[in-house]
Design a protein around this motif. Sequence first.
Motif, PDB file in Angstrom:
ATOM      1  N   GLU A 476       6.132  31.955  52.891  1.00 54.33           N
ATOM      2  CA  GLU A 476       5.893  30.780  53.725  1.00 54.33           C
ATOM      3  C   GLU A 476       4.599  31.000  54.493  1.00 54.33           C
ATOM      4  OE1 GLU A 476       7.101  27.004  54.589  1.00 54.33           O
ATOM      5  OE2 GLU A 476       8.291  28.450  53.440  1.00 54.33           O
ATOM      6  N   LEU A 477       3.590  30.182  54.194  1.00 51.03           N
ATOM      7  CA  LEU A 477       2.295  30.356  54.857  1.00 51.03           C
ATOM      8  C   LEU A 477       2.366  29.903  56.313  1.00 51.03           C
ATOM      9  CD1 LEU A 477      -0.210  29.050  52.149  1.00 51.03           C
ATOM     10  CD2 LEU A 477       0.025  31.392  52.929  1.00 51.03           C
ATOM     11  N   PRO A 478       1.658  30.597  57.214  1.00 48.45           N
ATOM     12  CA  PRO A 478       1.566  30.128  58.599  1.00 48.45           C
ATOM     13  C   PRO A 478       0.869  28.769  58.646  1.00 48.45           C
ATOM     14  CG  PRO A 478       0.731  32.383  58.382  1.00 48.45           C
ATOM     15  CD  PRO A 478       0.925  31.853  57.004  1.00 48.45           C
ATOM     16  N   LEU A 479       1.056  28.055  59.745  1.00 49.61           N
ATOM     17  CA  LEU A 479       0.484  26.712  59.891  1.00 49.61           C
ATOM     18  C   LEU A 479      -1.026  26.723  59.676  1.00 49.61           C
ATOM     19  CD1 LEU A 479       0.648  23.722  60.752  1.00 49.61           C
ATOM     20  CD2 LEU A 479       0.422  24.502  63.116  1.00 49.61           C
ATOM     21  N   GLU A 480      -1.718  27.677  60.315  1.00 47.90           N
ATOM     22  CA  GLU A 480      -3.181  27.715  60.213  1.00 47.90           C
ATOM     23  C   GLU A 480      -3.642  27.870  58.766  1.00 47.90           C
ATOM     24  OE1 GLU A 480      -1.374  29.552  62.211  1.00 47.90           O
ATOM     25  OE2 GLU A 480      -1.873  28.810  64.223  1.00 47.90           O
ATOM     26  N   GLU A 481      -2.978  28.786  58.028  1.00 49.07           N
ATOM     27  CA  GLU A 481      -3.397  29.031  56.643  1.00 49.07           C
ATOM     28  C   GLU A 481      -3.029  27.852  55.739  1.00 49.07           C
ATOM     29  OE1 GLU A 481      -5.370  31.290  56.063  1.00 49.07           O
ATOM     30  OE2 GLU A 481      -5.114  32.350  57.957  1.00 49.07           O
ATOM     31  N   GLN A 482      -1.877  27.233  56.014  1.00 50.03           N
ATOM     32  CA  GLN A 482      -1.463  26.090  55.194  1.00 50.03           C
ATOM     33  C   GLN A 482      -2.432  24.927  55.374  1.00 50.03           C
ATOM     34  OE1 GLN A 482       1.022  26.136  52.983  1.00 50.03           O
ATOM     35  NE2 GLN A 482       0.454  24.075  52.328  1.00 50.03           N
ATOM     36  N   VAL A 483      -2.878  24.696  56.612  1.00 46.30           N
ATOM     37  CA  VAL A 483      -3.840  23.620  56.869  1.00 46.30           C
ATOM     38  C   VAL A 483      -5.157  23.905  56.168  1.00 46.30           C
ATOM     39  CG1 VAL A 483      -5.211  22.486  58.657  1.00 46.30           C
ATOM     40  CG2 VAL A 483      -2.782  22.921  59.047  1.00 46.30           C
ATOM     41  N   ARG A 484      -5.633  25.145  56.262  1.00 47.46           N
ATOM     42  CA  ARG A 484      -6.897  25.492  55.603  1.00 47.46           C
ATOM     43  C   ARG A 484      -6.769  25.440  54.086  1.00 47.46           C
ATOM     44  NH1 ARG A 484     -10.589  27.057  59.249  1.00 47.46           N
ATOM     45  NH2 ARG A 484      -9.789  27.636  61.319  1.00 47.46           N
ATOM     46  N   LEU A 485      -5.597  25.784  53.580  1.00 44.23           N
ATOM     47  CA  LEU A 485      -5.354  25.684  52.135  1.00 44.23           C
ATOM     48  C   LEU A 485      -5.427  24.229  51.685  1.00 44.23           C
ATOM     49  CD1 LEU A 485      -4.500  27.061  49.464  1.00 44.23           C
ATOM     50  CD2 LEU A 485      -2.132  26.726  50.163  1.00 44.23           C
ATOM     51  N   GLU A 486      -4.800  23.341  52.457  1.00 41.52           N
ATOM     52  CA  GLU A 486      -4.842  21.920  52.112  1.00 41.52           C
ATOM     53  C   GLU A 486      -6.255  21.357  52.263  1.00 41.52           C
ATOM     54  OE1 GLU A 486      -1.847  19.298  53.664  1.00 41.52           O
ATOM     55  OE2 GLU A 486      -0.346  20.893  53.729  1.00 41.52           O
ATOM     56  N   ALA A 487      -7.003  21.868  53.243  1.00 47.94           N
ATOM     57  CA  ALA A 487      -8.380  21.399  53.434  1.00 47.94           C
ATOM     58  C   ALA A 487      -9.260  21.722  52.231  1.00 47.94           C
ATOM     59  CB  ALA A 487      -8.971  22.023  54.699  1.00 47.94           C
ATOM     60  N   ASP A 488      -8.933  22.820  51.533  1.00 45.97           N
ATOM     61  CA  ASP A 488      -9.711  23.227  50.358  1.00 45.97           C
ATOM     62  C   ASP A 488      -9.235  22.564  49.065  1.00 45.97           C
ATOM     63  OD1 ASP A 488     -11.356  24.860  51.814  1.00 45.97           O
ATOM     64  OD2 ASP A 488     -10.124  26.656  51.544  1.00 45.97           O
ATOM     65  N   MET A 489      -8.114  21.867  49.115  1.00 48.49           N
ATOM     66  CA  MET A 489      -7.600  21.207  47.911  1.00 48.49           C
ATOM     67  C   MET A 489      -8.494  20.032  47.526  1.00 48.49           C
ATOM     68  SD  MET A 489      -3.523  21.255  48.837  1.00 48.49           S
ATOM     69  CE  MET A 489      -2.870  20.640  47.292  1.00 48.49           C
ATOM     70  N   SER A 490      -8.422  19.647  46.261  1.00 52.09           N
ATOM     71  CA  SER A 490      -9.220  18.517  45.783  1.00 52.09           C
ATOM     72  C   SER A 490      -8.775  17.235  46.472  1.00 52.09           C
ATOM     73  CB  SER A 490      -9.068  18.367  44.265  1.00 52.09           C
ATOM     74  OG  SER A 490      -9.441  19.551  43.605  1.00 52.09           O
ATOM     75  N   THR A 491      -9.724  16.345  46.687  1.00 52.38           N
ATOM     76  CA  THR A 491      -9.422  15.057  47.321  1.00 52.38           C
ATOM     77  C   THR A 491      -8.981  14.052  46.270  1.00 52.38           C
ATOM     78  OG1 THR A 491     -11.051  15.470  49.054  1.00 52.38           O
ATOM     79  CG2 THR A 491     -10.346  13.191  48.746  1.00 52.38           C
ATOM     80  N   TYR A 492      -7.871  13.406  46.517  1.00 48.06           N
ATOM     81  CA  TYR A 492      -7.391  12.367  45.597  1.00 48.06           C
ATOM     82  C   TYR A 492      -8.246  11.117  45.780  1.00 48.06           C
ATOM     83  CZ  TYR A 492      -4.254   9.133  43.239  1.00 48.06           C
ATOM     84  OH  TYR A 492      -3.723   8.199  42.391  1.00 48.06           O
ATOM     85  N   LEU A 493      -8.850  10.648  44.690  1.00 47.82           N
ATOM     86  CA  LEU A 493      -9.823   9.557  44.768  1.00 47.82           C
ATOM     87  C   LEU A 493      -9.210   8.176  44.556  1.00 47.82           C
ATOM     88  CD1 LEU A 493     -12.752  11.282  42.816  1.00 47.82           C
ATOM     89  CD2 LEU A 493     -12.433  11.097  45.300  1.00 47.82           C
ATOM     90  N   GLY A 494      -7.894   8.097  44.579  1.00 42.10           N
ATOM     91  CA  GLY A 494      -7.252   6.790  44.429  1.00 42.10           C
ATOM     92  C   GLY A 494      -6.759   6.549  43.016  1.00 42.10           C
ATOM     93  N   THR A 495      -6.205   5.363  42.812  1.00 37.00           N
ATOM     94  CA  THR A 495      -5.565   5.030  41.524  1.00 37.00           C
ATOM     95  C   THR A 495      -6.531   4.396  40.525  1.00 37.00           C
ATOM     96  OG1 THR A 495      -4.880   2.921  42.517  1.00 37.00           O
ATOM     97  CG2 THR A 495      -3.290   4.726  42.566  1.00 37.00           C
ATOM     98  N   PHE A 496      -7.821   4.358  40.839  1.00 44.44           N
ATOM     99  CA  PHE A 496      -8.804   3.694  39.974  1.00 44.44           C
ATOM    100  C   PHE A 496      -8.748   4.244  38.549  1.00 44.44           C
ATOM    101  CE2 PHE A 496     -12.834   3.001  37.956  1.00 44.44           C
ATOM    102  CZ  PHE A 496     -13.283   1.779  38.408  1.00 44.44           C
ATOM    103  N   ASP A 497      -8.908   5.559  38.405  1.00 45.34           N
ATOM    104  CA  ASP A 497      -8.932   6.173  37.074  1.00 45.34           C
ATOM    105  C   ASP A 497      -7.594   6.026  36.367  1.00 45.34           C
ATOM    106  OD1 ASP A 497     -11.614   7.072  37.023  1.00 45.34           O
ATOM    107  OD2 ASP A 497     -11.095   8.726  38.343  1.00 45.34           O
ATOM    108  N   ASP A 498      -6.497   6.080  37.120  1.00 44.25           N
ATOM    109  CA  ASP A 498      -5.168   5.950  36.508  1.00 44.25           C
ATOM    110  C   ASP A 498      -4.967   4.554  35.924  1.00 44.25           C
ATOM    111  OD1 ASP A 498      -4.382   8.593  37.281  1.00 44.25           O
ATOM    112  OD2 ASP A 498      -4.097   7.844  39.313  1.00 44.25           O
TER     113      ASP A 498
END
Length: 652
Positions: A476-498
């Motif tokens: 279980e990641l600490p809050l700080e690391e989980q937030v930074r992990l999510e910050a580095d995740m790819s950004t979802y660009l919406g349903t356009f391509d789908d």
Amino acid sequence: MQGGTMADSSGPVWTPLVVLELASDTAEEAVTWLLRRIRDTQHNGGADLLVEQLGLGVETQKKQNPNLFLVGASNQRLLAGAEDVGLFKEYSDGSMRGFTCASKHNFKDFNGDGDGFLSMAECQYIIKHELDTLRAKDETHVPGHSHAKLYPGKSIIRRLQSKGILIQMFPLHEKEELKRLSFSWFKKLKLSLQPLDDIRHYYGEGQALYFGFLEYFTFALVPMALIGVPYFLFDWEDYDKYVIFAAFNLIWSTVILELWKRCSASLAYRWGTLSRKKAFEEPRPGFHGVLGFNPVTGREEPTYPTAKRHLRVYLVSVPFVLLCLYLSLYVMMIYFQMEGWVLSIHDEEPTFWTGILLFIPSIIYAVVIEIMNLIYRYAAEFLTEWENHRLESSYQNHLVLKVLVFNFFNCFASLFYIAFVMQDMVLLRQSLATLLITSQILNQIMESFLPYWLQRRRNKKMIRKVQKRATLQDKELPLEEQVRLEADMSTYLGTFDDYLELFLLFGYVSLFSCVYPLAAVLVVLNNITEVYSDAFKMCHVFKRPFSEPAANIGVWQLAFEAMCVIAVVTNCSLIGMSPQVKAYFPESDTQLILWTVAIEHCLLAIKFILSFLIPDVPKQIQVKLARLEFESLEALKKKKLLEASELAKTSQ
């Protein structure tokens, strides 16, 4: 909401919902000023939200950005925000009504102080709305950044985004709820419907409607697939057998789109977005121009001449799109030269290997099509940005039009050429099958496996760093690391391509069904894997997107209906070209053409009659909406009568 909570200076514990990441070189006075404006009361022009800086994680090197901030709000502030954004919730009588704090206890599931009444996605949407509507007062520029000009009444957040001071703003995942959703959605193979209400609860209406449409489209293809299999087993050259199939396809494509309107209206009513008023659109963050006066808002803001934008569209964008279509045509002719060369080799000395070689040009062409679509997409985004559209809706409409025109031409031009110029049905069937299968494989690799692999690498690096500091005991990641992990995740660009992918698949099924009835089977198989791969991406690969209220699939409904009209013309022409049909008109090609055009017009008339006869909104929902409108008018009359009687009393 990562299993962690925050406490502000006054003591109350609150749950972080949204993350703001500022550039690492942001001036200290700018950070202090922004936090003060976010915390200020609404009376003082602030957002009245709770915000705290995220602590440093296990890595304390200088490369780690310290400017990450967690934003939340008190329960009462969220309820007031729900009223501000016009959120619809279920009333005690079962109807959907706009939420108001004054009548909050009359809403279903509102207990006590309303804790848990709003979903997390709704809370995050409210916070985003409050941040977006945080407006400049008398500041002329962002403190410490003289180049970032501010105008009274304009959105501070959008200005920070356009100047690169605000890097990103994203909502946090809720780990336990995400686990439950993942399990019910894609972690167990099962023959059942998707949990659309749970998807809507976690991701919002826009995402839920996409997955609802994907599921609906898949089930709608099942009759086509069941009928297509026996037709596939018949003799290919006997076109008489496909006339009925083509006619069924034309009626099917119209009916399923009309029924989808009713289905989406039912979902939108249930989720409270059908009668929800559209929010006033602010200018896009990237919009720029000379400072002028907006007669609607009465505020100063950048303006850009419409005539100048039209010149950019018609003198630059349109010629560029036409040039790209010409290049696509040129690549298509190279493909046909390759086909001719391979065919000549096979005719000279037919062997097993030359038979395999016959499919190579189509596979190469399918790969080139996907590469060209990708390159063109970036060019279209650059051009649409350069056109400098003021509103996001205008930007999206122009981008969708550019991308749809090129993708349609690029994917289907070769099939139209084979069908109506070369009139080679064997090659048409082979090319359609190869293009369809190859594009599906490439899409699965690009959309699922590649993002998953990249994200898995990032996750492993982060977990390794945490384990080095011995802070990870139960995975279980600490809050700080989980937030930074999510910050580095790819950004979802919406349903356009789908939606674009579904649009092209719909084209493959509807345009040439009488030549390749097995297309529906392949698309059903693709859609089943698409449900699982898209669900996995949403839960484990991308940042959580903000909820986007939606009542329908928007401009894509028009795109699918336009494809239906083209399908009528295509299928009628293919039937008219068949040798068996031509045998009925041995002496006059003119008569054949006239009959084909007449039948095509009859089918188009049937299509539009069906569109007229099938209501877009089910009757019971129409009644509920009408009753709600009647009650609103009655309440307004009572209010006016009460005000008039009070005024009469005071005058006496």
